[in-house]
Write an enzyme that holds these catalytic residues in place. Structure first.
Site, PDB file in Angstrom:
ATOM      1  CB  THR A   1      -0.934   0.040   1.225  1.00 43.16           C
ATOM      2  OG1 THR A   1      -0.147   0.114   2.410  1.00 43.16           O
ATOM      3  CG2 THR A   1      -1.832  -1.186   1.272  1.00 43.16           C
ATOM      4  CG  ASP A   2      -1.276   4.854  -1.198  1.00 41.68           C
ATOM      5  OD1 ASP A   2      -1.906   4.539  -0.154  1.00 41.68           O
ATOM      6  OD2 ASP A   2      -1.833   5.346  -2.191  1.00 41.68           O
ATOM      7  CB  ALA A   3       1.254   7.386   2.931  1.00 43.29           C
TER       8      ALA A   3
ATOM      9  CB  VAL B   1      -5.120   3.068  -1.525  1.00 45.58           C
ATOM     10  CG1 VAL B   1      -5.587   2.625  -2.898  1.00 45.58           C
ATOM     11  CG2 VAL B   1      -6.260   3.739  -0.761  1.00 45.58           C
TER      12      VAL B   1
END
Length: 146
Positions: A26-28, A31
């Site tokens: 995921t990103d920060a 997601v």
């Protein structure tokens, strides 16, 4: 009714492989990063080969062939998020002498919702020359749905 962006040409069996979304995917914001979807799809194709009795390492070492992605179309319909349980599917769509196409989906479980759809052309190559070659007949029998 088939709501797929990539319609199924034939009624074929579907292989499904479960996968979980982890922090590393995921990103920060939690997601799934778009390139990580390719990892889920690749693992499902590898496990589909294995479930079909096709060991990719053995193919390279004993038969001198490798299967590689030649072309891929992707449609991102909804995001996967941290801790989601996904099911990555594989279904043969088209079979040719030296390549085949699979249709894949990433579904969020437990109530299947399509997040990503892919149409992937896989080519059979000579492992040394990296040039196309026909898929051996015994492998065609393994990957051809009943």
């Amino acid at each position: 009714m088939n709501h797929s962006r990539f319609p199924i040409l034939h009624s074929r069996p579907v292989f499904a492989w479960p996968c979980r979304v982890y922090w590393e995917d995921t990103d920060a914001g939690g997601v799934v990063y778009h390139a990580r979807y390719l990892h889920f799809l690749e693992r499902a194709r590898s496990e589909w080969f294995r479930a079909s009795g096709i060991g990719q390492q053995r193919l390279r070492e004993q038969e001198g062939i490798v299967f590689v992605v030649h072309r891929m179309e992707l449609a991102f319909d909804a995001p996967a998020r941290l801790d989601d349980l996904l099911s990555a599917t594989v279904a043969i769509e088209d079979l040719r002498s030296a390549s085949f196409t699979v249709r894949q989906q990433l579904l969020r479980e437990p109530e299947p919702k399509a997040l990503v759809e892919a149409k992937v052309r896989i080519a059979c190559l000579d492992a040394q020359k990296l040039r196309p070659r026909p898929i051996p007949n015994h492998l065609l029998q393994e990957i051809t749905p009943a």
